[in-house]
Design an enzyme around this catalytic site. Structure first.
Site, PDB file in Angstrom:
ATOM      1  N   ARG A 180       0.834  -1.206   0.000  1.00  0.00           N
ATOM      2  CA  ARG A 180       0.000   0.000   0.000  1.00  0.00           C
ATOM      3  C   ARG A 180       0.863   1.249   0.000  1.00  0.00           C
ATOM      4  O   ARG A 180       1.982   1.266   0.485  1.00  0.00           O
ATOM      5  CB  ARG A 180      -0.904   0.020   1.240  1.00  0.00           C
ATOM      6  CG  ARG A 180      -2.005  -1.018   1.231  1.00  0.00           C
ATOM      7  CD  ARG A 180      -2.891  -0.862   2.463  1.00  0.00           C
ATOM      8  NE  ARG A 180      -3.611   0.403   2.464  1.00  0.00           N
ATOM      9  CZ  ARG A 180      -3.613   1.268   3.471  1.00  0.00           C
ATOM     10  NH1 ARG A 180      -2.924   1.015   4.561  1.00  0.00           N
ATOM     11  NH2 ARG A 180      -4.302   2.376   3.395  1.00  0.00           N
TER      12      ARG A 180
ATOM     13  N   ARG B 190      -3.441   4.400  13.521  1.00  0.00           N
ATOM     14  CA  ARG B 190      -2.396   3.838  14.373  1.00  0.00           C
ATOM     15  C   ARG B 190      -2.915   3.834  15.799  1.00  0.00           C
ATOM     16  O   ARG B 190      -3.771   4.627  16.159  1.00  0.00           O
ATOM     17  CB  ARG B 190      -1.098   4.619  14.269  1.00  0.00           C
ATOM     18  CG  ARG B 190      -1.236   6.085  14.645  1.00  0.00           C
ATOM     19  CD  ARG B 190       0.057   6.858  14.309  1.00  0.00           C
ATOM     20  NE  ARG B 190       0.002   8.219  14.770  1.00  0.00           N
ATOM     21  CZ  ARG B 190      -0.560   9.219  14.101  1.00  0.00           C
ATOM     22  NH1 ARG B 190      -1.125   8.962  12.931  1.00  0.00           N
ATOM     23  NH2 ARG B 190      -0.563  10.442  14.568  1.00  0.00           N
TER      24      ARG B 190
ATOM     25  N   LYS C  78       3.132  -7.750  11.324  1.00  0.00           N
ATOM     26  CA  LYS C  78       2.354  -7.934  10.098  1.00  0.00           C
ATOM     27  C   LYS C  78       2.641  -9.288   9.474  1.00  0.00           C
ATOM     28  O   LYS C  78       3.784  -9.637   9.187  1.00  0.00           O
ATOM     29  CB  LYS C  78       2.683  -6.812   9.113  1.00  0.00           C
ATOM     30  CG  LYS C  78       1.805  -6.789   7.870  1.00  0.00           C
ATOM     31  CD  LYS C  78       2.006  -5.490   7.117  1.00  0.00           C
ATOM     32  CE  LYS C  78       1.128  -5.401   5.888  1.00  0.00           C
ATOM     33  NZ  LYS C  78       1.240  -4.082   5.226  1.00  0.00           N
TER      34      LYS C  78
END
Length: 324
Positions: free
Chosen positions: A120, A322, A185
């Protein structure tokens, strides 16, 4: 000897001498060493064991399109378009985008490695050969781009379904499209759309799934990252099994999305929502604000509960989220 042949020769995880590799390839040992170094530069942790030769710290299973197809159920296999495995592409998504209208619906492209993998916001996606999954799927829709809201969130649910089908648990979803574990992630999702707003259109869905990460790759990632091996006590499912589970989940899940939209994924998304009831700071074109995650709506918009008790819907196109 091509890079893929060298990797295949080392795939067992057992030591193979440089002399044996050179003899089988008809090359000098110096030429073999150069190719070993090239694979190391790409991220493969090839070890040198003195006179025993070269080895990988674990066995590597190269992807095989026939094995992936065979591992899928008959219904999903029939609906699948093309299924290809390439040694190297610039990007699996770029490959499908280049094909445009000639690519069949539900075409799937894997690459063992990518020279220009994309995440992204233009971020690079590290793509070392032979140890993770890099795949893109093209899905055509007749209803137009206007009906594709929430698609990237649905793909996150689809990835978790694939992991569950392969016996892997422990991951969740961070809006809009990150698959995370407590360690970092696990997978990235990039959806690229083209076509008409209220007519025929297509989505190219790119997924990068970390199966194994070395310490060097973790350092290069620039963020906390996780791998499937870490969720499985060091032994992830075979790459072809995981690839088949992912392709089948895409074929089935994208048909579900085509018929019912993101609304049919909302409950599943809520089960894995890592932002629900979490304090958040959001920043975007409309400025910064804080609130608490309150799920997503039927269109995939993040619901944020503000200090005054009201709720604000946030579209994925213009914000970064976040933890506060």
């Amino acid at each position: 000897m091509q890079a893929v042949d060298l990797l295949a020769a080392l795939a067992s995880g057992q030591p193979v001498s440089g002399a044996r590799l050179a003899e089988s390839a008809g090359l000098t040992r110096a030429a073999i060493w150069k190719q070993i170094e090239a694979l190391r530069t790409r991220g493969l942790p090839i070890e040198a064991r003195g006179s025993a030769g070269y080895r990988l710290p674990w066995p590597v299973e190269l992807l095989d399109a026939a094995r992936i197809r065979e591992a899928m159920d008959g219904s999903s296999r029939e609906r699948l378009g093309a299924l290809e495995v390439h040694w190297e592409l610039d990007s699996t998504s770029s490959e499908l985008l280049r094909r445009g209208p000639i690519a069949a619906d539900l075409s799937v492209v894997f690459a063992e490695t990518q020279s220009a993998g994309r995440g992204r916001r233009g971020r690079a996606w590290l793509s070392p050969p032979g140890i993770n999954l890099y795949v893109s799927c093209l899905k055509r829709f007749d209803g137009g781009l206007a009906g594709l809201s929430g698609l990237s969130l649905a793909v996150g649910v689809i990835v978790l379904r694939a992991l569950a089908a392969a016996g892997v648990s422990g991951a969740g979803l961070k809006w809009p499209n990150d698959v995370l574990t407590p360690q970092g992630k696990l997978a990235g999702i990039l959806v690229e759309l083209n076509g008409e707003y209220q007519g025929p259109c297509a989505a190219v869905i790119g997924i990068g799934l970390n199966l194994r990460l070395t310490d060097t790759l973790r350092e290069q990632a620039g963020q906390a990252v996780a791998d499937v091996a870490g969720l499985c006590g060091g032994q992830p499912p075979s790459r072809n099994r995981m690839a088949a589970a992912l392709v089948q989940a895409l074929v089935d899940g994208l048909q579900q999305f085509e018929q019912h939209g993101f609304a049919s994924f909302v409950d599943d998304y809520a089960t894995h929502d890592l932002l629900r009831d979490v304090p958040l700071t959001l920043s975007g074109a409309q400025g910064d604000f804080t609130g608490t995650g309150s799920g997503v709506d039927a269109h995939g918009a993040l619901q944020v509960r503000l200090a005054d008790g009201s709720t604000r819907a946030v579209d994925s196109a213009d914000v970064t989220v976040r933890g506060a």
